[in-house]
Design an enzyme around this catalytic site. Structure first.
Site, PDB file in Angstrom:
ATOM      1  N   ASP A   1       0.812  -1.216   0.000  1.00 49.68           N
ATOM      2  CA  ASP A   1       0.000   0.000   0.000  1.00 49.68           C
ATOM      3  C   ASP A   1       0.844   1.264   0.000  1.00 49.68           C
ATOM      4  O   ASP A   1       2.060   1.213   0.221  1.00 49.68           O
ATOM      5  CB  ASP A   1      -0.966  -0.005   1.205  1.00 49.68           C
ATOM      6  CG  ASP A   1      -0.270  -0.417   2.513  1.00 49.68           C
ATOM      7  OD1 ASP A   1       0.973  -0.386   2.567  1.00 49.68           O
ATOM      8  OD2 ASP A   1      -0.976  -0.785   3.464  1.00 49.68           O
TER       9      ASP A   1
ATOM     10  N   HIS B   1      -6.772  -4.968  10.360  1.00 47.91           N
ATOM     11  CA  HIS B   1      -6.556  -4.738   8.921  1.00 47.91           C
ATOM     12  C   HIS B   1      -5.292  -5.437   8.427  1.00 47.91           C
ATOM     13  O   HIS B   1      -4.363  -5.696   9.181  1.00 47.91           O
ATOM     14  CB  HIS B   1      -6.567  -3.240   8.569  1.00 47.91           C
ATOM     15  CG  HIS B   1      -5.362  -2.455   8.971  1.00 47.91           C
ATOM     16  ND1 HIS B   1      -5.366  -1.084   9.067  1.00 47.91           N
ATOM     17  CD2 HIS B   1      -4.094  -2.834   9.298  1.00 47.91           C
ATOM     18  CE1 HIS B   1      -4.176  -0.666   9.410  1.00 47.91           C
ATOM     19  NE2 HIS B   1      -3.379  -1.701   9.566  1.00 47.91           N
TER      20      HIS B   1
ATOM     21  N   GLU C   1      -9.381  -2.008   5.638  1.00 51.11           N
ATOM     22  CA  GLU C   1      -9.974  -1.742   6.943  1.00 51.11           C
ATOM     23  C   GLU C   1     -11.201  -2.628   7.162  1.00 51.11           C
ATOM     24  O   GLU C   1     -11.708  -3.224   6.195  1.00 51.11           O
ATOM     25  CB  GLU C   1     -10.375  -0.254   7.005  1.00 51.11           C
ATOM     26  CG  GLU C   1      -9.222   0.724   6.768  1.00 51.11           C
ATOM     27  CD  GLU C   1      -8.205   0.785   7.918  1.00 51.11           C
ATOM     28  OE1 GLU C   1      -8.067  -0.199   8.671  1.00 51.11           O
ATOM     29  OE2 GLU C   1      -7.542   1.822   8.049  1.00 51.11           O
TER      30      GLU C   1
ATOM     31  N   ASN D   1      -6.947  -2.982  14.469  1.00 47.49           N
ATOM     32  CA  ASN D   1      -8.348  -3.274  14.110  1.00 47.49           C
ATOM     33  C   ASN D   1      -8.464  -4.496  13.184  1.00 47.49           C
ATOM     34  O   ASN D   1      -9.515  -4.729  12.604  1.00 47.49           O
ATOM     35  CB  ASN D   1      -8.986  -2.049  13.443  1.00 47.49           C
ATOM     36  CG  ASN D   1      -8.276  -1.651  12.151  1.00 47.49           C
ATOM     37  OD1 ASN D   1      -7.337  -2.329  11.712  1.00 47.49           O
ATOM     38  ND2 ASN D   1      -8.713  -0.560  11.534  1.00 47.49           N
TER      39      ASN D   1
HETATM   40  P1  PGA Z   1       2.659  -2.000  12.824  1.00 49.11           P
HETATM   41  O1  PGA Z   1       1.473  -1.891  11.767  1.00 49.11           O
HETATM   42  O2  PGA Z   1       3.598  -3.040  12.328  1.00 49.11           O
HETATM   43  O3  PGA Z   1       3.267  -0.621  12.838  1.00 49.11           O
HETATM   44  O4  PGA Z   1       2.053  -2.361  14.138  1.00 49.11           O
HETATM   45  C1  PGA Z   1       0.916  -3.039  11.236  1.00 49.11           C
HETATM   46  C2  PGA Z   1      -0.251  -2.673  10.343  1.00 49.11           C
HETATM   47  O5  PGA Z   1      -0.941  -1.678  10.621  1.00 49.11           O
HETATM   48  O6  PGA Z   1      -0.493  -3.413   9.374  1.00 49.11           O
END
Ligand code: PGA
Length: 266
Positions: A67, A141, A146, A139
């Site tokens: 992304d 994702h 999302e 959450n």
């Molecule tokens: P993080 O993010 O590795 O910074 O916890 C993971 C994500 O949001 O996919």
């Protein structure tokens, strides 16, 4: 799902690095799917170390990131292109033109939609993704898919949830524009990868990890879609695994898997 529970975050990074190197060793033209966020930084550091000690070369590797933010330049300090260049690409021998991060700089919806379609086509042209590295959001994702994202979704424009915007606020300066939109591979795109490896570390991820592995298949937890993938490995540290009901069972499965690997079926 293969659920691997390891003592520490460092062990998770080492395990993931072994998986990446195995794919590179096994394929003539390996195609990696890569992720940003804090979790894979230790993996990239390990891969850079292995490259420097000549244990691996990325010369024939192609990569596709999950992304990119919409509305900031590729060269912006917080763009995912900058993140990848800094943490991995600039420190290894991958050919720059073989690294792909969705092009999301445009402010024009038509241009962004075309960019999303072109991204899907480029993945196809490269022969599909051999191994997709994933993190998981608080959450649930994966990429920027999302909660309520369709399991059939492809690369597209996605509005970030409030929880994601809050979680990522720490990277932006006070008063600085923080994107609320992203171009992200869809869940369908991720499920097309030949193998996926999701890394999660730390207590904060325990709820999302439980929902992904032991919860119902639900668009409310996008990562639960990985239950549909034939070759999904979830690698966790003890803290991220702390809420799993079947923790002992996963550890037992792993012991059995290793025995089988050694030819022992007792
Ligand atoms: P993080 O993010 O590795 O910074 O916890 C993971 C994500 O949001 O996919």
């Amino acid at each position: 799902m293969q659920v691997i529970i390891l003592p520490s975050a460092r062990d998770v990074a080492l395990y993931a690095a072994d998986c990446v190197v195995d794919v590179i060793d096994a394929r003539t033209n390996p195609v990696l799917g890569l992720a940003t966020g804090s979790t894979p930084i230790a993996l990239y550091k390990e891969l850079v170390g292995r490259y420097q000690s000549k244990q691996v070369s990325f010369r024939h590797t192609t990569s596709f990131n999950l992304d990119e933010y919409i509305g900031i330049a590729d060269s912006h300090e917080q763009s995912y292109r900058t993140f990848m260049n800094r943490h991995l690409f600039d420190a290894i021998d991958i050919i720059a033109t073989n690294t792909h991060v969705p092009l999301a700089e445009s402010q024009d919806a038509g241009t962004l939609k075309k960019s999303a379609q072109d991204y899907e086509a480029s993945i196809q042209q490269a022969g599909g993704i051999d191994l997709q590295i994933l993190g998981i959001g608080l959450n649930g994702h994966i990429g920027f898919n999302e909660p309520t994202s369709s399991f059939a979704s492809r690369t597209r424009i996605k509005t970030l949830s409030e929880s994601t915007v809050v979680a990522n606020k720490r990277f932006f300066k006070d008063g600085e524009f923080q994107p609320h939109l992203a171009l992200t591979m869809g869940i369908g795109t991720i499920l097309d990868s030949r193998a996926v490896l999701l890394m999660a570390t730390g207590k904060a991820k325990a709820e999302a990890v439980k929902a992904m592995i032991e919860g119902p298949l639900s668009a409310m937890c996008p990562a639960s879609a990985l239950q549909l993938h034939e070759t999904a490995t979830i690698v966790l540290d003890e803290e991220a695994a702390s809420l799993l009901a079947l923790k002992e069972y996963y550890q037992w499965c792993e012991q059995k898997r290793q025995q089988l690997h050694e030819g022992n079926v007792s």
